[in-house]
Design an enzyme around this catalytic site. Structure first.
Site, PDB file in Angstrom:
ATOM      1  N   SER A   1       0.846  -1.183   0.000  1.00  0.00           N
ATOM      2  CA  SER A   1       0.000   0.000   0.000  1.00  0.00           C
ATOM      3  C   SER A   1       0.894   1.250   0.000  1.00  0.00           C
ATOM      4  CB  SER A   1      -0.960  -0.022   1.187  1.00  0.00           C
ATOM      5  OG  SER A   1      -2.002   0.903   1.011  1.00  0.00           O
TER       6      SER A   1
ATOM      7  N   ASP B   1     -17.508 -16.569 -11.366  1.00  0.00           N
ATOM      8  CA  ASP B   1     -16.685 -17.542 -10.648  1.00  0.00           C
ATOM      9  C   ASP B   1     -16.185 -18.671 -11.546  1.00  0.00           C
ATOM     10  OD1 ASP B   1     -15.454 -19.103  -8.759  1.00  0.00           O
ATOM     11  OD2 ASP B   1     -17.295 -19.698  -7.730  1.00  0.00           O
TER      12      ASP B   1
ATOM     13  N   ASP C   1     -12.801 -19.566 -14.788  1.00  0.00           N
ATOM     14  CA  ASP C   1     -11.491 -20.206 -14.755  1.00  0.00           C
ATOM     15  C   ASP C   1     -11.596 -21.721 -14.786  1.00  0.00           C
ATOM     16  OD1 ASP C   1     -12.591 -20.622 -12.291  1.00  0.00           O
ATOM     17  OD2 ASP C   1     -10.947 -19.757 -11.140  1.00  0.00           O
TER      18      ASP C   1
ATOM     19  N   VAL D   1     -13.543 -23.660 -12.682  1.00  0.00           N
ATOM     20  CA  VAL D   1     -13.955 -24.275 -11.427  1.00  0.00           C
ATOM     21  C   VAL D   1     -14.696 -23.225 -10.589  1.00  0.00           C
ATOM     22  CG1 VAL D   1     -11.788 -23.731 -10.246  1.00  0.00           C
ATOM     23  CG2 VAL D   1     -13.190 -25.634  -9.434  1.00  0.00           C
TER      24      VAL D   1
ATOM     25  N   ASP E   1     -15.220 -21.906  -7.119  1.00  0.00           N
ATOM     26  CA  ASP E   1     -14.553 -21.981  -5.815  1.00  0.00           C
ATOM     27  C   ASP E   1     -14.617 -20.655  -5.071  1.00  0.00           C
ATOM     28  OD1 ASP E   1     -12.930 -20.512  -7.454  1.00  0.00           O
ATOM     29  OD2 ASP E   1     -11.149 -21.772  -7.231  1.00  0.00           O
TER      30      ASP E   1
ATOM     31  N   ASP F   1      -8.622  -6.224  -4.467  1.00  0.00           N
ATOM     32  CA  ASP F   1      -8.178  -5.167  -3.564  1.00  0.00           C
ATOM     33  C   ASP F   1      -9.237  -4.066  -3.478  1.00  0.00           C
ATOM     34  OD1 ASP F   1      -6.767  -2.807  -2.500  1.00  0.00           O
ATOM     35  OD2 ASP F   1      -4.960  -4.013  -2.727  1.00  0.00           O
TER      36      ASP F   1
ATOM     37  N   HIS G   1      -6.944  -6.344   0.018  1.00  0.00           N
ATOM     38  CA  HIS G   1      -5.904  -5.438   0.481  1.00  0.00           C
ATOM     39  C   HIS G   1      -5.301  -5.957   1.786  1.00  0.00           C
ATOM     40  CE1 HIS G   1      -4.034  -1.440   0.115  1.00  0.00           C
ATOM     41  NE2 HIS G   1      -4.023  -1.420   1.444  1.00  0.00           N
TER      42      HIS G   1
END
Length: 546
Positions: A208, A275, A278, A280, A282, A440, A478
């Site tokens: 940060s 979700d 990709d 899958v 999860d 983040d 973050h």
């Protein structure tokens, strides 16, 4: 392994015996010299050892401490010192060093967070550091850090006291990073006096504000650090501030603020939509670039606010603004023209509302339950920009700042640390590991990706790859704040050591999710982990794809 250490009263004479031989330490390749702890008491730090202007410094205390880390006892000397300002009205830089008995002949500087104002934990870990490996101090590093030149008001929320901005020297110590070099130079002076030799390698790690400080170190002083870990860096600090001010104004409008229930609705809706991209499901969006979510699917009937199960038109405009770039219609001296906004995954999770939208709408005075970024903006307007502690930050429109434009432009040269020509750092042999979580809430990963692309544009892909690795961590937020979807943990320090000291760049690194007992490949940006086959909780079941 816990970063926090239990400090016990130690035998003070243990580390004051002068040079001593320790066979086990020598066999491990560590220092055989015991730090001269009491010998550092009240040591004067000459102004001449620091490359930036000060009036010198002085050690104010030393103490031998015993820390229990992972069931093992660590003995070290803590040194606290003040570095005195040139401007007598400016506060001193308060700094501390931890000098271990079993020194590995290396040093590590830690960066701060937010507006700083406190000295980071010398027994802490690097950002997203491994929980199954010792922290740097327990590895034998001499660690050091400072408050960056001012002290936080204990009554203010942690890292959210910007009142030091009323003083120019204090502002430059923090925002331009001047305190970094002063602290580094003074620390190496004290390390040399404690051990009789300089460190073989000096590293920096921060996230940060600390991530910005890491990049400042590489930009401004390319030979000061051998290796740098920069996580979620707020490198374009003023530019993000203008964006946060724009968002603050929108969220303070009538009916615009989505409360915690609506934030959770938004977050869960994005997860359901993206979700599986990709391969899958999860609860982690590993392919954020492929996630295209339209918040209008959550629109309340006729756009009115009819309850927690939908978003009103003002709320849709607010969340759309948060996820969209903000460009200001004027020039500032740093040359920045916009801030890229956040993905919908950022700041829309009820588990971490403090960093994102917050729990309540911005107002004047700024509530401590508003988002961190809104409070950050409020402090900046009152103490950095107008230097009027009573100024209503909601009265300042970043789209049309009026008489404050000249001051904004000046501050951009101090706060936007946007020199992407890291050629001098690379030619000096420096190595940089850049990390950012794709969820983040406080510093946009899009901004870090922008900085990385600028470096590649200037130096070229081959030269960049010779000294820099950038990893985007799916699901990570973050600083692992609250209960993130993916509590990231990776041993970037060992990877950096091998790269700096042995010339071996990172190869097939992995990142663990300590909250859900799973691993993923740590993919170099712009690649992302795609599930192929096997156990979805194991990194080997994924491949980095583009």
């Amino acid at each position: 392994m816990p970063a926090a250490m239990v400090l016990l009263a130690g035998a003070v004479g243990l580390l004051d015996a002068g040079p001593a031989t320790a066979t086990t330490a020598a066999q491990a390749g560590h220092s055989t010299v015991v730090p001269r702890c009491a010998g550092l008491e009240h040591t004067t730090i000459p102004a001449s050892v620091m490359s930036l202007p000060t009036t010198g410094g002085r050690v104010v205390s030393t103490s031998v401490r015993t820390g229990v880390v992972g069931g093992e006892t660590l003995v070290y000397c803590q040194v606290d010192a003040d570095l005195f300002p040139v401007d007598r009205s400016a506060p001193a830089i308060k700094m501390s060093l931890a000098l271990p008995y079993d020194w590995n002949r290396k040093a590590m500087m830690f960066g701060g967070g937010g507006y700083n104002g406190t000295i980071p934990d010398l027994a802490g870990n690097v950002p997203f550091g491994p929980v199954d490996r010792p922290v740097p101090l327990a590895r034998g590093y001499a660690t050091f850090a400072s408050d960056s030149g001012h002290r936080q008001d204990p009554a203010a929320p942690p890292s959210l006291d910007g009142s030091f901005g009323l003083n120019d020297e204090a502002l430059h110590n923090f925002a331009a990073g001047d305190a970094l070099k002063k602290t580094r130079d003074a620390s190496l002076f004290l390390i040399r006096h404690a051990y009789g030799t300089r460190p073989a390698e000096v590293y920096f790690a921060g996230g940060s504000t600390g991530g910005r400080e890491a990049l400042v170190a590489a930009q401004r002083w390319p030979t000061a650090f051998d290796g740098v870990i920069s996580a979620f860096p707020a490198w374009n600090n003023l530019s993000e501030g203008l964006y946060l001010g724009y968002l603050t104004q929108i969220l303070s409008g009538p009916g615009a603020f989505p409360g915690p229930e609506k934030q959770t609705l938004l977050y869960d809706s994005v997860i359901r939509a993206c979700d599986g991209l990709d391969g899958v499901e999860d609860n982690v969006v590993s392919h954020p670039g492929g996630c295209h979510f339209d918040p209008h699917v959550l629109r309340c009937p006729r756009g009115a606010d009819t309850g927690p199960d939908c978003l009103s038109d003002p709320q849709i405009r607010a969340v759309t603004a948060m996820s969209s770039p903000f460009a200001w219609p004027y020039r500032i001296a740093s040359g920045e023209t916009s801030y890229p906004g956040f993905p919908f995954l950022s700041g829309a999770d009820m588990r971490t509302p403090f960093l994102g939208f917050g729990q309540t709408a911005p107002a004047h005075p700024m509530p401590v339950t508003s988002g961190y970024g809104m409070q950050y903006w409020d402090q900046w307007v009152r103490y950095f920009l107008t230097r009027d502690p009573h100024y209503n930050s909601l009265d300042l429109d970043p789209r049309n700042p009026g008489k404050w434009l000249a001051r904004i432009s000046h501050l951009s040269t101090v706060q936007d640390r946007n020199d992407a020509d890291l050629g001098p750092f690379a030619r000096a042999g420096g190595k940089l590991i850049l990390l950012h979580g794709a969820a983040d809430e406080l510093v946009s990963d899009r901004s870090t990706s922008d900085y990385y692309e600028r470096v590649r544009d200037i130096l070229g892909p081959r030269s960049t790859d010779a000294f820099l690795r950038y990893y985007l961590l799916p699901g990570a937020n973050h600083a692992n704040f609250g209960t993130p979807a993916f509590a990231a943990s990776t041993d970037s320090l060992s990877a950096l050591e091998r790269w700096v000291e042995q010339g071996r760049p990172p190869t097939n690194p992995t990142v663990a999710d300590t909250a859900h007992d799973r691993t993923r490949p740590l993919c170099e940006y712009p690649r992302w982990p795609e599930y192929r086959a096997g156990d979805p909780d194991t990194a080997s079941s994924f491949v980095c794809t583009r």
